[in-house]
Design an enzyme around this catalytic site. Structure first.
Site, PDB file in Angstrom:
ATOM      1  CD  GLU A  36       0.025  18.634 -52.950  1.00 37.82           C
ATOM      2  OE1 GLU A  36      -1.010  18.342 -52.340  1.00 37.82           O
ATOM      3  OE2 GLU A  36       1.170  18.424 -52.507  1.00 37.82           O
ATOM      4  NE  ARG A 260     -12.809  12.237 -52.259  1.00 37.70           N
ATOM      5  CZ  ARG A 260     -11.605  12.699 -52.601  1.00 37.70           C
ATOM      6  NH1 ARG A 260     -11.158  13.840 -52.140  1.00 37.70           N
ATOM      7  NH2 ARG A 260     -10.836  11.998 -53.401  1.00 37.70           N
ATOM      8  CE  LYS A 270      -3.696  14.821 -56.438  1.00 33.24           C
ATOM      9  NZ  LYS A 270      -3.162  16.181 -56.455  1.00 33.24           N
TER      10      LYS A 270
HETATM   11  P1  ATP Z   1      -6.187  13.403 -53.862  1.00 37.57           P
HETATM   12  O1  ATP Z   1      -6.704  12.951 -52.558  1.00 37.57           O
HETATM   13  O2  ATP Z   1      -6.490  12.494 -54.981  1.00 37.57           O
HETATM   14  O3  ATP Z   1      -4.740  13.800 -53.821  1.00 37.57           O
HETATM   15  P2  ATP Z   1      -6.700  16.136 -53.635  1.00 37.57           P
HETATM   16  O4  ATP Z   1      -7.983  16.785 -53.289  1.00 37.57           O
HETATM   17  O5  ATP Z   1      -5.650  16.166 -52.604  1.00 37.57           O
HETATM   18  O6  ATP Z   1      -7.024  14.712 -54.166  1.00 37.57           O
HETATM   19  P3  ATP Z   1      -5.817  18.200 -55.326  1.00 37.57           P
HETATM   20  O7  ATP Z   1      -4.840  18.208 -56.416  1.00 37.57           O
HETATM   21  O8  ATP Z   1      -5.523  18.962 -54.103  1.00 37.57           O
HETATM   22  O9  ATP Z   1      -6.087  16.701 -54.956  1.00 37.57           O
HETATM   23  O10 ATP Z   1      -7.247  18.602 -55.892  1.00 37.57           O
HETATM   24  C1  ATP Z   1      -7.496  19.655 -56.780  1.00 37.57           C
HETATM   25  C2  ATP Z   1      -8.961  19.962 -56.780  1.00 37.57           C
HETATM   26  O11 ATP Z   1      -9.704  18.829 -57.178  1.00 37.57           O
HETATM   27  C3  ATP Z   1      -9.441  20.343 -55.388  1.00 37.57           C
HETATM   28  O12 ATP Z   1     -10.280  21.474 -55.493  1.00 37.57           O
HETATM   29  C4  ATP Z   1     -10.200  19.126 -54.937  1.00 37.57           C
HETATM   30  O13 ATP Z   1     -11.236  19.482 -54.069  1.00 37.57           O
HETATM   31  C5  ATP Z   1     -10.708  18.555 -56.241  1.00 37.57           C
HETATM   32  N1  ATP Z   1     -10.914  17.115 -56.141  1.00 37.57           N
HETATM   33  C6  ATP Z   1      -9.990  16.178 -55.823  1.00 37.57           C
HETATM   34  N2  ATP Z   1     -10.545  14.951 -55.766  1.00 37.57           N
HETATM   35  C7  ATP Z   1     -11.857  15.114 -56.062  1.00 37.57           C
HETATM   36  C8  ATP Z   1     -12.971  14.224 -56.160  1.00 37.57           C
HETATM   37  N3  ATP Z   1     -12.841  12.913 -55.958  1.00 37.57           N
HETATM   38  N4  ATP Z   1     -14.181  14.748 -56.480  1.00 37.57           N
HETATM   39  C9  ATP Z   1     -14.309  16.066 -56.703  1.00 37.57           C
HETATM   40  N5  ATP Z   1     -13.315  16.940 -56.621  1.00 37.57           N
HETATM   41  C10 ATP Z   1     -12.094  16.493 -56.302  1.00 37.57           C
HETATM   42 MG    MG Z   2      -4.892  18.119 -51.919  1.00 38.11          MG
END
Ligand code: ATP
Ligand code: MG
Length: 558
Positions: A36, A260, A270
């Protein structure tokens, strides 16, 4: 975890893929990385990027980059570009850059299809009302008074929601599934909500935006993603992911969840990283103390080290916390192979070699990288006055037999140059050593030592006249606590007040003038340092990338 142990065996995702290829379910595979664009990528994302791109590579498939841009108020173009840079820097390539927003028309058409089939309805209840009547896992949700609206009415209302006739929060489109399902996500989940917010790509075309659950699986399906890998929080969403695909009769992508990446002393959210930026606890997303890829790049972490780290941590089905020392180990391991060595003195004290001719400058030959012969050698100036590090001198070492550096009457080698003996020293008014006096032995020159003298210590040094003054930024962990994520929103209380220390007048050998921003070198015996973008023509600024001591390797050998 033993790093060597899990190499030959397949992880559970590879097992699924190999079964799917063996059974003929898929001829080739396709994965995707779906960020995102609401912030910069962090080390957790790196795990997901490496996993998805490396699986595609291993099985001769393809990995898409798709921006999951369905929350316009938090997303923007700068984040899109930042994310693209970071993934390219990590070393991966993809075809077209894809956006969920490119599928908004298709998603809308699919919503209409479900409404027409009586599988979706417009609900006028507020979010609070819906959540108050949602029930508990053992007690069904209460039916909305709007659940049995006619197809025609639903079509009209949904169209009007899109046209912007209703205020935010006044209506949602919900899937009509099962109010008694033990899985709360199946209790008529929202598909669309009203947001009268312009989107960075679609402008003001839409007043409604699809929810994650009505966008993600469908986007996977449009792209014919075979294996859609996400983190464990989405396990409970899988039945819904599959329900939409089945009801719409579209390409059946398969969702697979893995744990994760969580890392000690590190925040991987984020939202919280944005808070650190907005509240100015750090200088920006690329502050070298941040766990973002842009920050790690600026600090000097090599992309290869991050890829190795992401591979080493493996793929798990249970959440756990990875020791940050493993990342640091991967960084050192890579830099040890690739970084040239230079002489650098962080806390300088002057040494005068009294029997060395005044005004003479001798060039001595130094090895650029003992791990890489092809890196060659360079010449560095040696003269009567040199700097050594303050910590390399002791007036009165507490355990003289263990202290191999300089002290009164002690002998050491100045690396690549001569053996010297300390003949005296001076102190300033505050009692600090301000000058060290030595004599040198002309027959002890490195490479041509005919003296037979043996010394236990070898010190780094920099010739005073030719020394380059520089600023060095020393970083420590951003958080004092091993698990700052556990602290909830109070996590900023755990910030390390001493995470940045600036050294104003480090003394470096003259060859550093040839370095440019992003170049990394090892200051002999000190650590790895990377030229920062804040450097100017008259002042070179270094970030300490990482020290030399490897806590991970040490713990492994115990
Ligand atoms: P955040 O909570 O930091 O915003 P998010 O999952 O909402 O993380 P996205 O941009 O939606 O952020 O994530 C993009 C991809 O990265 C998704 O497929 C998500 O599952 C993966 N991802 C995000 N954080 C992690 C993590 N800590 N470990 C492994 N994969 C991750
Ligand atoms: Mg997300």
């Amino acid at each position: 975890m033993n790093m060597e142990e899990n190499k030959p065996t397949l992880n559970f995702i590879e097992q699924i893929i190999e079964e799917d290829l063996a059974s003929g379910k898929h001829k080739s595979i396709q994965t995707r990385f779906p960020p995102e664009p609401n912030g910069y990528l962090h080390i957790g994302h790196a795990k997901s990027i490496v996993l998805n791109f490396e699986l595609a590579k291993k099985y001769n498939g393809k990995c898409n980059l798709r921006f999951d841009d369905t929350n316009p108020e938090k997303e923007n173009e700068d984040y899109v570009n930042g994310i693209i840079n970071d993934i390219q820097w990590l070393g991966y390539e993809w075809g077209d850059t894809l956006f969920t927003s490119d599928y908004f028309d298709q998603l809308y058409a699919w919503a209409i299809q479900l409404i027409k089939e009586g599988k979706a309805y417009v609900d006028d209840q507020s979010a609070d009302e819906i959540s108050a009547t949602r029930g508990t896992p053992s007690e069904p949700a209460k039916e909305s008074p709007y659940r049995s609206r006619s197809v025609e009415e639903n079509l009209t209302l949904f169209e009007e929601m899109k046209e912007g006739k209703y205020p935010e929060g006044s209506k949602v489109l919900r899937a009509k599934i099962d109010l008694a399902s033990p899985n709360m996500h199946m209790r008529d989940p929202a598909m669309y909500r009203i947001k009268r917010v312009p989107h960075h790509r679609t402008g003001s075309k839409w007043n409604i935006y699809p929810m994650y659950d009505f966008a993600h699986g469908q986007s996977d399906s449009i792209e014919q993603v075979t294996h859609s890998i996400c983190t464990l929080e989405f396990e409970n969403h899988r039945p819904l992911y599959e329900w939409f695909i089945k009801e719409l009769g579209i390409y059946p992508s398969r969702q697979i969840e893995f744990a994760r990446l969580n890392m000690s002393y590190t925040i991987t959210s984020k939202r919280k990283l944005l808070q650190l930026v907005e509240e100015k606890h750090v200088t920006g997303w690329d502050d070298p103390r941040m766990p973002t890829l842009t920050a790690m790049r600026r600090r000097g972490f090599p992309a290869a080290a991050i890829r190795n780290f992401a591979t080493r941590v493996g793929v798990a089905k249970r959440n756990n916390v990875i020791d940050v020392a493993l990342l640091e180990h991967s960084v050192r391991e890579e830099l040890n192979k690739t970084a040239n060595r230079v002489m650098g003195v962080l806390d300088p004290v002057k040494v005068v070699i009294e029997n060395y001719p005044e005004g003479m400058v001798e060039m001595v030959s130094a090895i650029n990288n003992p791990e890489d012969e092809s890196a060659g050698t360079r010449e560095i100036p040696f003269s009567r006055e040199v700097y050594i590090d303050r910590s390399d001198f002791m007036e009165d070492p507490p355990s003289p037999r263990k202290f191999f550096r300089l002290g009164p009457d002690r002998e050491v080698r100045l690396k690549y140059a001569y053996i010297v003996r300390c003949t005296g020293y001076e102190k300033d008014a505050d009692g600090n050593v301000s000058l060290i006096k030595c004599e040198y032995f002309p027959d002890t020159k490195s490479g041509n030592d005919t003296s037979g003298k043996k010394v236990k210590g070898t010190l780094g040094w920099v010739s005073v006249n030719e020394a380059v003054d520089s600023e060095i930024r020393l970083y420590d962990r951003l958080f004092l606590d091993e698990n700052p994520a556990a602290e909830g929103d109070e996590f900023t209380k755990l910030l390390n007040p001493d995470s940045l220390n600036i050294i104003d007048h480090a003394k470096l050998e003259p060859s550093v003038k040839d370095l440019t921003a992003g170049d990394t070198v090892q200051f002999e015996r000190q650590g790895y340092f990377t030229v920062d973008k804040d450097s100017s023509v008259d002042r070179i600024v270094f970030n300490r990338t990482i020290g030399l001591r490897d806590n991970w390797a040490k713990a492994q050998s115990k």
